[in-house]
Design a protein around this motif. Structure first.
Motif, PDB file in Angstrom:
ATOM      1  N   GLN A  51       3.544   1.334   4.766  1.00  0.00           N
ATOM      2  CA  GLN A  51       2.232   1.586   5.355  1.00  0.00           C
ATOM      3  C   GLN A  51       1.487   2.658   4.551  1.00  0.00           C
ATOM      4  O   GLN A  51       0.289   2.537   4.290  1.00  0.00           O
ATOM      5  N   ILE A  52       2.207   3.707   4.145  1.00  0.00           N
ATOM      6  CA  ILE A  52       1.591   4.770   3.346  1.00  0.00           C
ATOM      7  C   ILE A  52       1.088   4.211   2.021  1.00  0.00           C
ATOM      8  O   ILE A  52      -0.023   4.525   1.575  1.00  0.00           O
ATOM      9  N   LYS A  53       1.886   3.366   1.387  1.00  0.00           N
ATOM     10  CA  LYS A  53       1.473   2.750   0.128  1.00  0.00           C
ATOM     11  C   LYS A  53       0.218   1.903   0.319  1.00  0.00           C
ATOM     12  O   LYS A  53      -0.694   1.917  -0.514  1.00  0.00           O
ATOM     13  N   LEU A  54       0.164   1.168   1.423  1.00  0.00           N
ATOM     14  CA  LEU A  54      -1.010   0.341   1.718  1.00  0.00           C
ATOM     15  C   LEU A  54      -2.231   1.204   1.981  1.00  0.00           C
ATOM     16  O   LEU A  54      -3.341   0.898   1.539  1.00  0.00           O
ATOM     17  N   ASN A  55      -2.029   2.303   2.694  1.00  0.00           N
ATOM     18  CA  ASN A  55      -3.147   3.184   3.036  1.00  0.00           C
ATOM     19  C   ASN A  55      -3.800   3.789   1.791  1.00  0.00           C
ATOM     20  O   ASN A  55      -5.022   3.866   1.695  1.00  0.00           O
ATOM     21  N   ILE A  56      -2.978   4.224   0.853  1.00  0.00           N
ATOM     22  CA  ILE A  56      -3.494   4.961  -0.300  1.00  0.00           C
ATOM     23  C   ILE A  56      -3.930   4.024  -1.420  1.00  0.00           C
ATOM     24  O   ILE A  56      -5.005   4.176  -1.988  1.00  0.00           O
ATOM     25  N   TYR A 271      -7.219   6.990 -12.191  1.00  0.00           N
ATOM     26  CA  TYR A 271      -6.609   6.342 -11.039  1.00  0.00           C
ATOM     27  C   TYR A 271      -7.535   6.570  -9.846  1.00  0.00           C
ATOM     28  O   TYR A 271      -7.790   7.709  -9.451  1.00  0.00           O
ATOM     29  N   ASN A 272      -8.037   5.509  -9.285  1.00  0.00           N
ATOM     30  CA  ASN A 272      -8.915   5.604  -8.113  1.00  0.00           C
ATOM     31  C   ASN A 272      -8.100   5.413  -6.844  1.00  0.00           C
ATOM     32  O   ASN A 272      -7.262   4.510  -6.766  1.00  0.00           O
ATOM     33  N   MET A 273      -8.374   6.259  -5.850  1.00  0.00           N
ATOM     34  CA  MET A 273      -7.638   6.216  -4.585  1.00  0.00           C
ATOM     35  C   MET A 273      -8.524   5.643  -3.482  1.00  0.00           C
ATOM     36  O   MET A 273      -9.720   5.947  -3.410  1.00  0.00           O
ATOM     37  N   ASN A 274      -7.926   4.829  -2.632  1.00  0.00           N
ATOM     38  CA  ASN A 274      -8.640   4.295  -1.478  1.00  0.00           C
ATOM     39  C   ASN A 274      -8.390   5.211  -0.293  1.00  0.00           C
ATOM     40  O   ASN A 274      -7.275   5.298   0.204  1.00  0.00           O
ATOM     41  N   GLY A 275      -9.419   5.902   0.147  1.00  0.00           N
ATOM     42  CA  GLY A 275      -9.251   6.881   1.216  1.00  0.00           C
ATOM     43  C   GLY A 275      -9.832   6.442   2.544  1.00  0.00           C
ATOM     44  O   GLY A 275     -10.462   7.236   3.240  1.00  0.00           O
ATOM     45  N   LEU A 276      -9.658   5.179   2.910  1.00  0.00           N
ATOM     46  CA  LEU A 276     -10.207   4.665   4.162  1.00  0.00           C
ATOM     47  C   LEU A 276      -9.122   4.704   5.233  1.00  0.00           C
ATOM     48  O   LEU A 276      -8.219   3.875   5.266  1.00  0.00           O
ATOM     49  N   GLY A 311      -2.783   8.811   5.392  1.00  0.00           N
ATOM     50  CA  GLY A 311      -3.494   7.804   6.173  1.00  0.00           C
ATOM     51  C   GLY A 311      -3.166   7.828   7.648  1.00  0.00           C
ATOM     52  O   GLY A 311      -3.629   6.974   8.408  1.00  0.00           O
ATOM     53  N   SER A 312      -2.387   8.809   8.072  1.00  0.00           N
ATOM     54  CA  SER A 312      -2.039   8.922   9.478  1.00  0.00           C
ATOM     55  C   SER A 312      -3.280   9.182  10.336  1.00  0.00           C
ATOM     56  O   SER A 312      -4.216   9.837   9.900  1.00  0.00           O
TER      57      SER A 312
END
Length: 571
Positions: A51-56, A271-276, A311-312
């Protein structure tokens, strides 16, 4: 069949592919959104690793790398087209568009020559010298350390293998420095006692919290800055590149681009991070979030270890990820809730955030010991520094006052060897004093002690000053001894509730960054000799925008390698 039929058929097929592709994209987007909203937990409050990998979801971006490679290619062509002769050189200011006090001199010589570079300063101690290795006829000389708003004089000295010398002066005109840098007021400067490096190439860098990062010379004058908004991360890598945290787009509210660059602004990787992430108030509502928050380090395998929000819905700043240097994929996840006691995050009330999430640990730095495969971590809101085995994630020791620590964890506590030992409070910037001198179980740590107890360790001395400190730790006996500190004599004027740094810089000196002095209205940079406790350099920074206090003060060389940009090597 007619050509018209095939043309129409082809257009229909293309349309179907486009519609199908768009449908598949939206389906993937909806699935991802569903998985972000309906997070998977392995235990209460603890997200699964997947889940953490998916979040980031870090992703390599080639946009800026391609853009700077295109510029490099253009400079290659310009150098090739130049006539031979030092007077026919071409000078370029800010060649990669993000480093306004950098330059490039393209020049050809009839014979192979070695080049020595001089950037003339206001004084002898602020004049920068650099020798370029090797003899060549085509020269791409990188220039760093220019002054803002000046027609800078730069001298190149050309020496042939037979010893024939030619000198030529060049002029590079720069623009004004941005007002956001603020005002730097020099209070003390003893250049002969400072650690300025060979050729005075080392500057004092004010690393921004969320704005302008810049470098000052021995007189407190700005000699380098980036026009990119840099947040917290500004590190030198093993290959002498820089690692910075910036924004993906200038209009973004959050800094979610980790970029490998250099002092000229050339981009090697990003490296771009997805912070949603889901909000605390409504888990069905996703909001932009900063992913990497305070620190990033390079591991011996050259991957990056990052402090992240995972992402919590409930907790922030308590997770680390290792990402693959080549692909950007997450290789390892370390969730501190799996290591430290549940009471630390379930019963925390030391600080409060406007978004309602709990910042119970607030990790602000880390350092890896390759001799023992141990990771040492600093958490402001637990007033704690601790070590874990990087492979197993098992605790080794804890440096913190025993208050509010369950009995089952007290066996890890280090026992002070000093009389009236004062525990660290809200500390930052943990680092080895000299990693080459660590002897297995014995190590020396340096860090900045804010002296603000958030969770534990309150004394009468709390909040009366902040200090740079050094401790010696015996990991086998689990003991700690404080061997040096400086800051108490500066008193409340230099107490900083948040941010700060303390790093050894050479010549037996330490550079301390009091980043949040006067409740964030001032940052101060003090270089002090550890043997005499005499200040050899002192600069006050004021008049900067609210929130852009200097997170760290670092002494770094502008020329970790040659001044030759090596335009032939596009990466």
């Amino acid at each position: 069949m007619s050509k018209k039929f095939w043309r129409i058929t082809g257009l229909v097929i293309v349309a179907l592919v486009l519609v199908g592709g768009a449908t598949a994209y939206h389906e993937r987007h909806n699935i991802r959104r569903y998985l972000l909203v309906n997070q998977h937990y392995t235990k209460k409050d603890i997200l699964s690793t997947n889940q953490i990998k998916l979040n980031i979801r870090p992703a390599l971006s080639t946009k800026n790398t391609t853009a700077t490679n295109k510029l490099t290619s253009g400079y290659q062509k310009q150098l090739k087209a130049l006539p031979t002769g030092v007077s026919h050189a071409k000078t370029i200011v800010n060649p990669y568009k993000t480093s306004p006090l950098s330059g490039l001199i393209l020049v050809k010589t009839a014979k192979a020559t070695r080049v020595e570079l001089t950037v003339h300063g206001n004084t002898k101690a602020t004049t920068i010298h650099q020798r370029i290795k090797g003899y060549r006829t085509n020269h791409s000389v990188g220039v760093l350390g220019l002054y803002a708003n000046r027609n800078n004089r730069v001298t190149l000295k050309f020496t042939t293998k037979s010893g024939q010398v030619t000198k030529h002066n060049y002029r590079l005109q720069t623009t004004k420095a941005p007002k956001g840098i603020g005002k730097n007021t020099l209070k003390t400067s003893h250049p002969k006692k400072m650690a300025l490096g060979k050729g005075n190439t080392k500057l004092t860098f004010a690393v921004s919290s969320q704005g302008y990062t810049y470098g000052m010379d021995a007189r407190g004058k700005v000699r380098w800055y980036s026009n990119l908004p840099i947040s917290h991360v500004f590190k030198q890598l093993a290959n002498n590149h820089l690692l910075i945290l910036t924004k993906i787009s200038a209009s973004d509210a959050k800094s979610n681009a980790l970029r490998e660059t250099d002092f000229y602004g050339r981009v090697y990787r990003q490296y771009n991070m997805n912070g949603l992430f889901p909000t605390k108030q409504n888990k069905h509502k996703l909001a932009d979030n900063t992913v990497i928050h305070h620190d990033a380090i390079e591991l011996p395998n050259h991957n990056f270890l990052l402090t992240v929000d995972d992402g919590s819905q409930d907790f922030v700043e308590d997770t680390m990820i290792e990402i693959d240097r080549q692909t950007g994929k997450i290789k390892k996840v370390i969730d501190l809730k799996r290591i430290l006691p549940k009471s630390a995050y379930n019963n925390y009330n030391g600080t409060h955030r406007s978004d309602g999430k709990t910042d119970w640990f607030h990790q602000n730095s880390m350092v890896y010991d390759k001799k023992t495969n141990e990771l040492i971590v600093s958490g402001r809101n637990q007033d704690m520094i601790f070590a874990i085995n990087y492979k197993t994630k098992k605790l080794k020791w804890i440096l913190a006052a025993p208050e509010k620590l369950p009995k089952s964890y007290r066996k890890y506590l280090l026992t002070p060897k000093n009389k009236n030992f004062r525990y660290n409070g809200g500390q930052h910037a943990v680092m080895f004093l000299d990693p080459n001198k660590n002897q297995g179980n014995k190590l020396k740590l340096q860090f900045y002690d804010n002296n603000v107890p958030v969770t534990r360790g309150k004394t009468k001395q709390s909040k009366q000053w902040s200090a740079g400190e050094i401790v010696t730790i015996n990991q086998l006996n689990r003991t700690v001894k404080k061997t040096w500190e400086f800051g108490q004599s500066l008193g409340k004027r230099n107490f900083t509730n948040i941010v700060g740094s303390s790093y050894a810089v050479g010549k037996g000196n330490t550079l301390i960054g009091f980043g949040y002095a006067d409740s964030g209205k001032r940052s101060e940079f003090v270089e002090v000799n550890r043997k005499t406790n005499k200040v050899v350099f002192d600069v006050d920074r004021t008049n900067f925008p609210h929130g852009d206090w200097s997170y760290r003060g670092q002494r770094m060389t502008l020329y970790p390698q040659s001044a030759q940009l090596k335009l032939s090597q596009i990466k």
